[in-house]
Design an enzyme around this catalytic site. Structure first.
Site, short mmCIF file in Angstrom:
data_model
loop_
_atom_site.label_atom_id
_atom_site.label_comp_id
_atom_site.label_asym_id
_atom_site.label_seq_id
_atom_site.Cartn_x
_atom_site.Cartn_y
_atom_site.Cartn_z
N ASP A 27 -5.54 13.80 -7.39
CA ASP A 27 -5.06 14.98 -7.09
C ASP A 27 -3.41 15.28 -7.53
OD1 ASP A 27 -7.29 16.05 -6.19
OD2 ASP A 27 -6.75 15.92 -3.80
N ASP A 65 -7.35 3.17 -0.74
CA ASP A 65 -6.27 4.07 -1.13
C ASP A 65 -5.33 3.38 -2.28
OD1 ASP A 65 -7.10 5.99 0.78
OD2 ASP A 65 -5.48 5.27 2.38
N ASP A 81 -2.46 2.47 -2.48
CA ASP A 81 -1.37 1.34 -2.44
C ASP A 81 -2.25 0.11 -1.89
OD1 ASP A 81 -2.04 2.80 0.06
OD2 ASP A 81 -0.30 1.99 0.88
N ASP A 125 -10.93 9.81 8.59
CA ASP A 125 -11.68 8.62 8.52
C ASP A 125 -12.18 8.33 10.02
OD1 ASP A 125 -9.13 8.50 9.79
OD2 ASP A 125 -8.26 6.83 8.32
#
Length: 523
Positions: A120, A179, A181, A277
Site C-alpha cells: 500500500d 507484518d 517488521d 485482528d
C-alpha cells in the site's frame, strides 16, 4: 479581601458539600475496580501455574504429528495443504527486504505455497524497490505475487481483504500473516500446520512475538524495555491462559495462521475498527471455532523505539478494543453457538476487565484520586488499596520478564504516565469520538538508526521549532504540575503518606511531557 483569601473562602464553601462526597465516591469506585483487577490477575496466575505444573503443552492438548513427504509417496508434496502467506506493508523502506526474505525462506513445498506482498506504499521509490525485491525472489523460483491497489480504504484490513479476492487464492486452504517488521523462522509452518490437519475444529494458530531485527531491539532504550515487560506478560500469561482454558484469545494481527474457510464463515476482514485482528477473532470464536497459542513458536519483530510511534500504536491498541466492545456487546450476549461460560469470559475478562477497567483504574486512581486525597485528610485510602494490591499486581505482571525485575519501579511509573493517553483513547473508542478510526502505521527503524547515529550528520543535531513542538506533550506536563503541587501540599500540610510516590510520579510525567523518552531520531 485579596485573591488568596477569596480562594480559601470558596474552597471552604465547596469542600464539605461537594468535594468530600465526590472524592469519597471516587475512592470507593476505584477500590472496587482495584479488587476486580486483582481477582483477574490472581485468577490468571493460578491458571498459568497449573498449566506449567501439569505440563499442558498444546501438543498434548491437541493432536499433533510432524509432516513428512515420505508418509505418502504417491501424494508427495500434494499431501501438504496449500498455504497463502500475506505480508502487508506501507512505505517500509527499512524492513521490506527482511520481511520478504523471511517469508520466502519458509520451509514448505514450493508448489504448495504462495507469497503475497500487499504493498500500500504511497512513495513511488519504495514501491519500485519492493517490486524489484519480489522479482528477485521470483527469479529464484519462489511463487511470489506483488499486489497493489489504487487506494488505502480500510488500511490493513482493506489490503488483506483485497488480497483474498485474487483467483489463485481459491486454491489455498490456509493463510499465514506476517507484518512488514516480522520475520518468521523457516520451520514456522512445519510447527503450526499439523494442528490444523489433525484437528478440524482449530481455526487459528498464533505464534509469539520476539523483539528484534538482526538482534533483539528490546535493549535499545529504557522505553523498549518497558514495552518488553508489558508484552511478555500479555503473551506468556494472557494468551496462554486464554488458549489453555478457553481455546480463545485475541489474534495479534501477525505471526499467525488462519483456516481460510473459518475466515470466510466469520465474514472476512472488516475495517469497522482499528483492531481488525481482534474483530475477526471474536467473530470466529462466536461461530464455535477453537484457537491455539504456541508460546515457543517465536517470530522476530521490532518494538517501536520512538515515543511518537509508540503513542500512535497505543492509541490504536486501546481505542480499537473499546470500540469493538461497544459494537459487539449485544452480538456476544445473544450468541447461542458457544457456552454461557465462554461468553462471560469474552465479555467480562477479555473486554471489560483487561480493555476497560485496567486502563481507567491506572489513570484515575493513581494519577488523580490518590493525589487529590492529600487536600482532604478525613478521606483515608486503606493500605491494602494503595500498597498491598498494587504491589501484588505489579509483581505478577513482572513474572513474564525476569531479567527486568530490577526495572519494575520505572515500569510502574511509565505505565501510569501512559495510562492518561490510553484512557483517553479508550473513551474515544467507547464514545466513538473524533479519532476513533485513526490509523497511523507504526514507524519501523530497522538498522537505519544505527547507520544514522554513526554518520557525521547525526552528531550535529539541529533543534527546530517543529521538532520541539512535537516533543512537548501538554497533557502530561499539566498532570506533572498537578501531582507535584499535591506532593508539596502533602509535605507541608498533609500526613506525608504519598509524597515520595507523588514526587517520583511527577518527575516521570515531566520527563515524558518534554519528550525525553525513547530513541531520538534525527530528521
Amino acid at each position: 479581601m485579596d485573591a488568596a483569601e477569596h480562594i480559601a473562602v470558596m474552597w471552604r464553601q465547596v469542600r464539605g458539600p461537594v468535594i468530600v462526597p465526590l472524592l469519597r465516591a471516587s475512592v470507593a469506585v476505584c477500590l472496587a475496580m482495584c479488587v476486580i483487577l486483582f481477582v483477574e490477575k490472581v485468577y490468571m496466575a493460578v491458571v498459568i501455574t497449573a498449566v506449567w505444573l501439569l505440563g499442558c503443552r498444546p501438543e498434548r492438548q491437541w493432536r499433533w504429528e510432524p509432516m513428512r513427504e515420505d508418509d505418502d509417496p504417491e501424494l508427495g508434496s500434494a499431501a501438504y495443504p496449500m498455504v497463502l502467506v500475506q505480508t502487508p506493508m506501507y512505505n517500509e523502506r527499512e524492513v521490506y527486504q527482511l520481511s520478504i526474505g523471511a517469508a520466502c525462506g519458509l520451509s514448505w513445498p514450493s508448489d504448495r505455497i504462495v507469497i503475497q506482498v500487499l504493498d500500500d506504499s504511497t512513495d513511488p521509490v519504495i514501491k519500485e524497490m519492493v517490486l524489484m525485491e519480489c522479482q528477485r525472489w521470483a527469479r529464484k523460483g519462489v511463487n511470489i505475487k506483488y499486489e497493489i491497489r489504487d487506494n488505502r480504504r480500510g488500511y490493513k484490513a482493506g489490503a488483506l481483504k483485497e488480497g483474498m479476492k485474487h483467483g489463485y487464492v481459491r486454491n489455498c486452504d490456509f493463510v499465514a500473516i506476517f507484518d512488514a517488521d516480522f520475520q518468521p523462522e523457516p520451520n514456522f509452518l512445519c510447527r503450526a500446520m499439523p494442528f490444523f490437519i489433525h484437528n478440524p475444529e482449530i481455526a487459528l494458530v498464533q505464534g509469539r512475538w520476539r523483539f528484534g531485527m538482526y538482534l533483539l531491539n528490546a535493549d535499545e532504550c529504557l522505553m523498549t524495555r518497558m514495552q518488553e515487560m508489558s508484552l511478555d506478560y500479555h503473551f506468556k500469561v494472557e494468551q496462554e491462559v486464554g488458549s489453555s482454558a478457553y481455546a480463545f484469545f485475541g489474534f495479534n494481527g501477525t505471526a499467525g495462521v488462519w483456516r481460510i474457510s473459518t475466515l470466510n464463515e466469520a465474514g472476512g476482514w472488516k475495517d469497522r475498527t482499528t483492531v481488525e485482528d481482534m474483530d475477526l477473532a471474536v467473530r470466529a470464536s462466536l461461530k464455535g471455532w477453537k484457537f491455539v497459542y504456541l508460546g515457543d513458536l517465536m517470530v522476530k519483530s521490532e518494538l517501536p523505539s520512538t515515543f511518537k510511534a509508540f503513542r500512535y500504536q497505543q492509541h490504536r491498541w486501546s481505542c480499537g478494543p473499546a470500540n469493538l466492545f461497544r459494537k459487539m456487546f449485544m452480538e456476544i450476549v445473544r450468541n447461542k453457538k458457544v457456552t454461557l461460560w465462554k461468553r462471560i469470559y469474552v465479555i467480562y475478562n477479555f473486554f471489560f476487565v483487561r480493555k476497560i477497567i485496567g486502563h481507567i483504574l491506572t489513570s484515575v486512581f493513581y494519577c488523580f484520586v490518590i493525589p487529590a486525597t492529600v487536600f482532604v485528610p478525613e478521606i483515608e485510602i486503606p493500605r491494602w488499596g494503595y500498597v498491598y494490591i498494587p504491589t501484588i499486581i505489579t509483581l505478577l505482571n513482572s513474572v513474564g520478564t525476569p531479567r527486568s525485575v530490577h526495572l519494575v519501579i520505572f515500569w510502574v511509573l511509565f505505565e501510569n504516565v501512559m495510562s492518561i493517553h490510553i484512557t483517553k483513547a479508550t473513551f474515544i473508542g467507547l464514545l466513538e469520538a473524533g479519532r476513533v478510526n485513526e490509523w497511523v502505521v507504526t514507524e519501523k527503524l530497522g538498522d537505519i538508526l544505527k547507520m544514522k547515529l554513526q554518520s557525521k550528520a547525526s552528531r550535529k543535531l539541529r533543534t527546530k521549532i517543529r521538532e520541539t513542538r512535537e516533543r512537548l506533550h501538554l497533557l502530561e506536563l499539566g498532570v506533572a504540575a498537578y501531582i507535584f503541587f499535591c506532593r508539596g501540599y502533602d509535605i507541608l500540610f498533609g500526613k506525608g503518606y504519598y509524597y515520595i510516590f507523588l514526587f517520583m510520579q511527577s518527575i516521570a510525567f515531566f520527563v515524558v511531557g518534554v519528550g525525553y523518552v525513547g530513541t531520538l531520531v534525527p530528521h
